[in-house]
Design a protein around this motif. Structure first.
Motif, PDB file in Angstrom:
ATOM      1  N   GLU A  69       0.854  -1.190   0.000  1.00  0.00           N
ATOM      2  CA  GLU A  69       0.000   0.000   0.000  1.00  0.00           C
ATOM      3  C   GLU A  69       0.889   1.238   0.000  1.00  0.00           C
ATOM      4  O   GLU A  69       1.819   1.348   0.805  1.00  0.00           O
ATOM      5  N   ASN A 128      -4.557   5.043  -1.990  1.00  0.00           N
ATOM      6  CA  ASN A 128      -5.745   5.575  -1.319  1.00  0.00           C
ATOM      7  C   ASN A 128      -6.370   6.707  -2.127  1.00  0.00           C
ATOM      8  O   ASN A 128      -5.663   7.565  -2.644  1.00  0.00           O
ATOM      9  N   GLU A 160      -8.139   2.160  -2.941  1.00  0.00           N
ATOM     10  CA  GLU A 160      -8.818   2.020  -1.652  1.00  0.00           C
ATOM     11  C   GLU A 160      -9.705   3.231  -1.394  1.00  0.00           C
ATOM     12  O   GLU A 160      -9.257   4.366  -1.490  1.00  0.00           O
ATOM     13  N   ASP A 190     -11.663   0.587   2.531  1.00  0.00           N
ATOM     14  CA  ASP A 190     -10.661   0.817   3.580  1.00  0.00           C
ATOM     15  C   ASP A 190     -11.361   1.067   4.917  1.00  0.00           C
ATOM     16  O   ASP A 190     -12.509   1.507   4.940  1.00  0.00           O
ATOM     17  N   LYS A 211     -10.915  -4.096   3.806  1.00  0.00           N
ATOM     18  CA  LYS A 211      -9.805  -3.935   4.742  1.00  0.00           C
ATOM     19  C   LYS A 211     -10.379  -3.645   6.124  1.00  0.00           C
ATOM     20  O   LYS A 211     -10.915  -2.562   6.367  1.00  0.00           O
ATOM     21  N   GLU A 247      -5.889  -4.843   8.836  1.00  0.00           N
ATOM     22  CA  GLU A 247      -4.945  -3.725   8.983  1.00  0.00           C
ATOM     23  C   GLU A 247      -4.412  -3.676  10.407  1.00  0.00           C
ATOM     24  O   GLU A 247      -5.096  -4.077  11.346  1.00  0.00           O
TER      25      GLU A 247
HETATM   26 MG    MG Z   1      -5.563   2.623   2.988  1.00  0.00          MG
END
Ligand code: MG
Ligand code: C2E
Ligand code: MG
Ligand code: MG
Length: 291
Positions: A69, A128, A160, A190, A211, A247
């Motif tokens: 990421e 992101n 995301e 996310d 996530k 995460e």
């Molecule tokens: Mg993220």
């Protein structure tokens, strides 16, 4: 007497008011300064992407990561390294997020392409997106151009978005997400678990990955009901054909719990912190040559 007391109270109030106004002015000035400096930062290449690896749960941290990421950092010439939580909200408010977001997308694709040509690439890179970016109908076209420019194929770029971003304008979001999907982009929700959306509703979005937020993961060991919710979320997500990434995995106990509940992928300090591209290049090269 009462009159003097009243007089003092008024004075006090006035002083407090002055103090309050001064503090507000200082905050507004600091914000304006940050806006100005953010514009300079873009022109001056003060931004950098750090990358945090993700691993297939079964594989463990000694394996090659299945993805990374991209997380933005700001190297401020005077204030040093600034975390995204401090400047992304400002960039969103002053309309700079699109330019910064475009920079991040291009940089992540460029970097992934370089890894690919050196044959040390993880399977995909995740970037992101903020609400403003998703709201712009030209996003899929720009992403398509970037993928072509850097030679990224289907499944190599993941985007995301948070639950709240997806839910703000679901109809518009679905259309944009479907166009991104058509380009072969993988779509992830996310910070899952922190918003209010139900999985059933999310399923109407063309997403492939959930996530699970780190707030949740952090309490897995201490809070039995959180553990139950995690386990149920995994089951439901899998039955809907979604992949789950946890995460903020920081402990072996969390890893063991997640593994035994068939969480697909892990990301967190236990497995690797966000680091500059060069750090991972060295790490992956030395592993590749050791084989
Ligand atoms: Mg993220
Ligand atoms: P996120 O996308 O949820 O990213 C995960 C955050 O958790 C990152 O913080 C990461 O450094 C941190 N983290 C990862 N593993 C652990 C762990 O084991 N323990 C703890 N305590 N933290 C962990 P970071 O890098 O400060 O980024 C914060 C947020 O800023 C991101 O949350 C994302 O929403 C946003 N962001 C970062 N880069 C970008 C970008 O390029 N564009 C946009 N729009 N937002 C970004
Ligand atoms: Mg997150
Ligand atoms: Mg977060």
């Amino acid at each position: 007497n009462a009159d003097t007391a009243m007089y003092h109270a008024k004075e006090q109030g006035r002083n407090n008011m002055q103090y309050f106004t001064a503090a507000l002015n200082a905050a507004a000035e600091e914000r304006l300064a940050m806006e100005r400096e953010l514009r300079v930062a873009l022109d001056d290449s003060q931004f950098e992407l750090h990358y945090q690896p993700q691993f297939a749960t079964a594989a463990g941290a000694t394996a090659h990561p299945c993805g990374v990421e991209a997380l933005i950092r700001w190297h401020h010439p005077q204030r040093g390294l600034i975390a995204p939580a401090r400047f992304i909200p400002v960039a969103e408010e002053c309309g700079l997020i699109e330019a910064i977001g475009d920079w991040a997308l291009n940089e992540a694709c460029r970097c992934f392409a370089a890894w690919k040509s050196a044959a040390i690439n993880p399977a995909r890179v995740a970037v992101n997106l903020s609400a403003h970016q998703l709201r712009n109908p030209s996003l899929p076209e720009r992403v398509g151009t970037l993928m072509e420019r850097h030679g990224l194929g289907a499944g190599e770029l993941e985007l995301e978005i948070t639950e709240s971003v997806a839910m703000a304008d679901p109809a518009a979001a679905v259309e944009t997400l479907e166009r991104l999907r058509a380009l072969g982009v993988t779509l992830a929700i996310d910070d899952f678990g922190t918003g209010y959306s139900s999985l059933a509703y999310l399923k109407r979005l063309p997403i492939q990955v959930l996530k699970l937020d780190r707030e949740f993961v952090g309490d897995i060991e201490s809070d039995p009901s959180d553990a139950q919710i995690c386990a149920a979320t995994f089951t439901l997500a899998h039955s809907l054909g979604l992949e789950v990434v946890a995460e903020g995995v920081e402990t072996e106990a969390q890893r063991a719990f997640l593994a035994s509940h068939r969480c697909d992928k892990l990301q967190g300090y236990l497995l690797g912190r966000p680091q500059p591209a060069e750090y991972w290049e060295k790490c992956w090269r030395s592993k590749a040559s050791a084989v």
